[in-house]
Every structure is written in C-alpha cells, then in structure tokens.
Design a protein around this motif. Structure first.
Motif, mmCIF file in Angstrom:
data_model
loop_
_atom_site.group_PDB
_atom_site.id
_atom_site.type_symbol
_atom_site.label_atom_id
_atom_site.label_comp_id
_atom_site.label_asym_id
_atom_site.label_seq_id
_atom_site.Cartn_x
_atom_site.Cartn_y
_atom_site.Cartn_z
ATOM 1 N N ASP A 14 0.858 -1.183 0.000
ATOM 2 C CA ASP A 14 0.000 0.000 0.000
ATOM 3 C C ASP A 14 0.898 1.238 0.000
ATOM 4 N N ALA A 15 0.997 1.889 -1.152
ATOM 5 C CA ALA A 15 1.878 3.054 -1.272
ATOM 6 C C ALA A 15 1.298 4.296 -0.615
ATOM 7 N N ARG A 16 0.079 4.206 -0.107
ATOM 8 C CA ARG A 16 -0.537 5.365 0.560
ATOM 9 C C ARG A 16 -0.075 5.499 1.997
ATOM 10 N N ILE A 17 0.645 4.490 2.496
ATOM 11 C CA ILE A 17 1.192 4.557 3.848
ATOM 12 C C ILE A 17 2.713 4.444 3.750
ATOM 13 N N PRO A 18 3.458 4.920 4.746
ATOM 14 C CA PRO A 18 4.923 4.871 4.666
ATOM 15 C C PRO A 18 5.437 3.441 4.518
ATOM 16 N N GLN A 19 6.502 3.310 3.746
ATOM 17 C CA GLN A 19 7.157 2.016 3.545
ATOM 18 C C GLN A 19 8.622 2.163 3.976
ATOM 19 N N PRO A 20 8.870 2.248 5.280
ATOM 20 C CA PRO A 20 10.223 2.572 5.767
ATOM 21 C C PRO A 20 11.272 1.531 5.403
ATOM 22 N N GLU A 21 10.844 0.286 5.122
ATOM 23 C CA GLU A 21 11.826 -0.753 4.807
ATOM 24 C C GLU A 21 12.364 -0.633 3.384
ATOM 25 N N LEU A 22 11.724 0.201 2.558
ATOM 26 C CA LEU A 22 12.138 0.338 1.168
ATOM 27 C C LEU A 22 13.279 1.335 1.022
ATOM 28 N N ASP A 23 14.290 0.953 0.269
ATOM 29 C CA ASP A 23 15.392 1.859 -0.056
ATOM 30 C C ASP A 23 15.102 2.468 -1.430
ATOM 31 N N ARG A 37 8.427 12.865 -13.820
ATOM 32 C CA ARG A 37 7.481 13.400 -14.798
ATOM 33 C C ARG A 37 6.037 13.383 -14.316
ATOM 34 N N PHE A 38 5.776 12.666 -13.212
ATOM 35 C CA PHE A 38 4.406 12.636 -12.699
ATOM 36 C C PHE A 38 4.059 13.977 -12.055
ATOM 37 N N PHE A 39 2.890 14.495 -12.399
ATOM 38 C CA PHE A 39 2.471 15.786 -11.863
ATOM 39 C C PHE A 39 2.019 15.661 -10.410
ATOM 40 N N ARG A 40 1.258 14.615 -10.109
ATOM 41 C CA ARG A 40 0.722 14.420 -8.761
ATOM 42 C C ARG A 40 1.745 13.705 -7.881
ATOM 43 N N ALA A 41 1.911 14.228 -6.664
ATOM 44 C CA ALA A 41 2.863 13.615 -5.735
ATOM 45 C C ALA A 41 2.497 12.166 -5.439
ATOM 46 N N ALA A 42 1.191 11.870 -5.332
ATOM 47 C CA ALA A 42 0.767 10.505 -5.028
ATOM 48 C C ALA A 42 1.170 9.547 -6.141
ATOM 49 N N ASP A 43 1.135 10.013 -7.381
ATOM 50 C CA ASP A 43 1.539 9.162 -8.506
ATOM 51 C C ASP A 43 3.046 8.916 -8.497
ATOM 52 N N ARG A 44 3.819 9.947 -8.121
ATOM 53 C CA ARG A 44 5.271 9.774 -8.022
ATOM 54 C C ARG A 44 5.614 8.759 -6.950
ATOM 55 N N VAL A 45 4.944 8.864 -5.795
ATOM 56 C CA VAL A 45 5.202 7.927 -4.700
ATOM 57 C C VAL A 45 4.826 6.512 -5.114
ATOM 58 N N LEU A 46 3.676 6.367 -5.771
ATOM 59 C CA LEU A 46 3.226 5.042 -6.193
ATOM 60 C C LEU A 46 4.228 4.396 -7.147
ATOM 61 N N TYR A 47 4.683 5.150 -8.124
ATOM 62 C CA TYR A 47 5.653 4.619 -9.078
ATOM 63 C C TYR A 47 6.957 4.251 -8.371
ATOM 64 N N THR A 48 7.428 5.100 -7.486
ATOM 65 C CA THR A 48 8.696 4.874 -6.789
ATOM 66 C C THR A 48 8.621 3.643 -5.886
ATOM 67 N N VAL A 49 7.532 3.528 -5.117
ATOM 68 C CA VAL A 49 7.360 2.363 -4.244
ATOM 69 C C VAL A 49 7.281 1.089 -5.081
ATOM 70 N N ALA A 50 6.562 1.143 -6.210
ATOM 71 C CA ALA A 50 6.406 -0.037 -7.059
ATOM 72 C C ALA A 50 7.753 -0.527 -7.574
ATOM 73 N N HIS A 51 8.566 0.374 -8.096
ATOM 74 C CA HIS A 51 9.810 -0.048 -8.727
ATOM 75 C C HIS A 51 10.893 -0.378 -7.694
ATOM 76 N N ALA A 52 10.891 0.330 -6.567
ATOM 77 C CA ALA A 52 11.829 -0.046 -5.500
ATOM 78 C C ALA A 52 11.427 -1.392 -4.899
ATOM 79 N N GLY A 53 10.118 -1.619 -4.763
ATOM 80 C CA GLY A 53 9.642 -2.892 -4.247
ATOM 81 C C GLY A 53 10.004 -4.053 -5.168
ATOM 82 N N LEU A 54 9.839 -3.856 -6.468
ATOM 83 C CA LEU A 54 10.211 -4.893 -7.426
ATOM 84 C C LEU A 54 11.699 -5.215 -7.313
ATOM 85 N N ARG A 55 12.525 -4.190 -7.199
ATOM 86 C CA ARG A 55 13.958 -4.427 -7.074
ATOM 87 C C ARG A 55 14.276 -5.203 -5.788
#
Length: 227
Positions: A14-23, A37-55
């Motif tokens: 859930d990217a809407r809550i902090p994910q402190p374990e993610l680097d 490039r994402f205009f909305r901060a929530a979209d930037r966070v979602l993309y970042t959490v998704a790709h860091a989580g995959l890694r």
C-alpha cells in the motif's frame, strides 16, 4: 505421478502509507527521470514504491544488489519490437516477474522460474467507465455482465478486466492484443488452456488477479517485502 503445482509468489504493498523498509535510492536514472514526470505527488510515490519494491523482491531472489539490477524487454509477440514482457538483463536463469500499480496499491508477481506470469491491480472504476469499457470485452463476457441480477457493476466488470490485463501482460502483448480475443469471464473451464488465472483478495475498493502459464498453480500473497 501427479506433478507438484508450481507456486507463484505475490506481494501487495500500500503506497498510501509509509514504507520505511524500502530503499528508494536503488532506482536507476531512467526510473528517477520517469518518476519526476508525474504531476501528482501521489503518482510519483506510487511509481517509486512499485519499482523499488520490485527491485527488493528480485534482489532477494537472485542475490544481486537491488541497485545493480538491469532490465530489458522481450520482443512483442504482436510486432516483434522490443516492448514485450520486461525481464532481468542478467546471466543465468532469471525468474519471470510482473508489476502492476493502481489506486495506491502495488502488486508484484514472481514466478518460480522463467514461466510467464502477469499481475494486475486496479481501483474500482466508476459505473460510467465500466459501462463504456465493457464494450471492448469478449462477447460472452459482455453477455455475462449484462445478464447478472445487478447488471454490469464496477466490481463485476473490474474482475473480468484484471484477469484479462494479467493474462495479456503474461503473454507480453498488453493491449496490443484485442481484449475481445480471449474469454476470461466467470467460467474458468473456458479460460485459456494450461493457464492458471486467479482473482486475488485485495479489499473492497480494489480488484486484482494473476495469470501464470501453467495449470494448477498455487500462490502465496505477502503483505511485506522479503527481508
């Protein structure tokens, strides 16, 4: 002797809550540029959490440092161009994986080997979006949705749509393949042969599914990333 079913590992974040374990510093330059490039901060966070989580998931499986993982695309089955399934650009037998994010949630799928896997997670659409988009589905899917007692509700449409998206992602075509070509409605016996396509429990406001190119597959759904 009956073969042991393959097991797909799934992670729901859930990217809407902090994910402190993610680097978040493990993202490469291209991922950082796209996030910016994402205009909305929530979209930037979602993309970042998704790709860091995959890694993080792939690092735990392969033993390679998350920041050193490199990705490439397989040829598209529709046109042959290099925009098909993503894969690790790594030596050896890298596992297949899939990533989806929508409505604040991230879903990661990891196959036990190189067998294609696809995942999709979506927030429930509006009733208008469900009515408009269902016209692109397989004719029998449309008929099932229209014939239900409640009619084509956002939830009933979204269940079919996430099955379809996960299957098309596993094929490597995405929506380059006509969504009307394949039946992924409520009769599993009519789903593509030798595939496992399963709805996932992700709460009342979202729907999700995974597709795996083997029959009789099982899955484990994790709520936290591997240590």
């Amino acid at each position: 002797m009956t073969a042991t079913p393959a097991e797909v590992q799934l992670w729901l974040l859930d990217a809407r809550i902090p994910q402190p374990e993610l680097d978040l510093d493990v993202l490469d330059a291209a991922e950082r540029e796209r996030a910016g490039r994402f205009f909305r901060a929530a979209d930037r966070v979602l993309y970042t959490v998704a790709h860091a989580g995959l890694r993080a998931v792939l690092s735990a499986r392969t033993g390679l440092p998350a920041a050193e993982l490199r990705f490439e695309r397989e040829p598209c089955p529709c046109c042959g161009e290099l925009h098909g399934r993503p894969r690790l650009a790594a030596p050896g037998d890298a596992p297949a994986f899939s990533l989806s994010h929508g409505g604040g949630l991230v879903l990661i799928g990891l196959a036990p080997d190189a067998t294609p896997v696809g995942v999709d997670v979506e927030a429930l659409p509006s009733a208008a979006t469900a009515r408009e988009t269902m016209t692109s589905l397989h004719p029998d899917e449309q008929a099932e949705l229209a014939a239900s007692l409640a009619g084509p509700t956002p939830a009933s449409f979204a269940r079919v749509w996430t099955r379809k998206e996960s299957y098309l992602k596993a094929l490597g075509t995405g929506l380059g393949r006509d969504p009307a070509s394949d039946y992924l409605g409520d009769d599993p016996s009519r789903h593509p042969d030798a595939w496992t396509i399963t709805d996932l429990p992700v709460g009342p406001a979202h729907v999700a599914a995974f597709a795996f190119a083997r029959p009789r597959a099982t899955f484990t759904l994790h709520g936290t990333l591997p240590a």
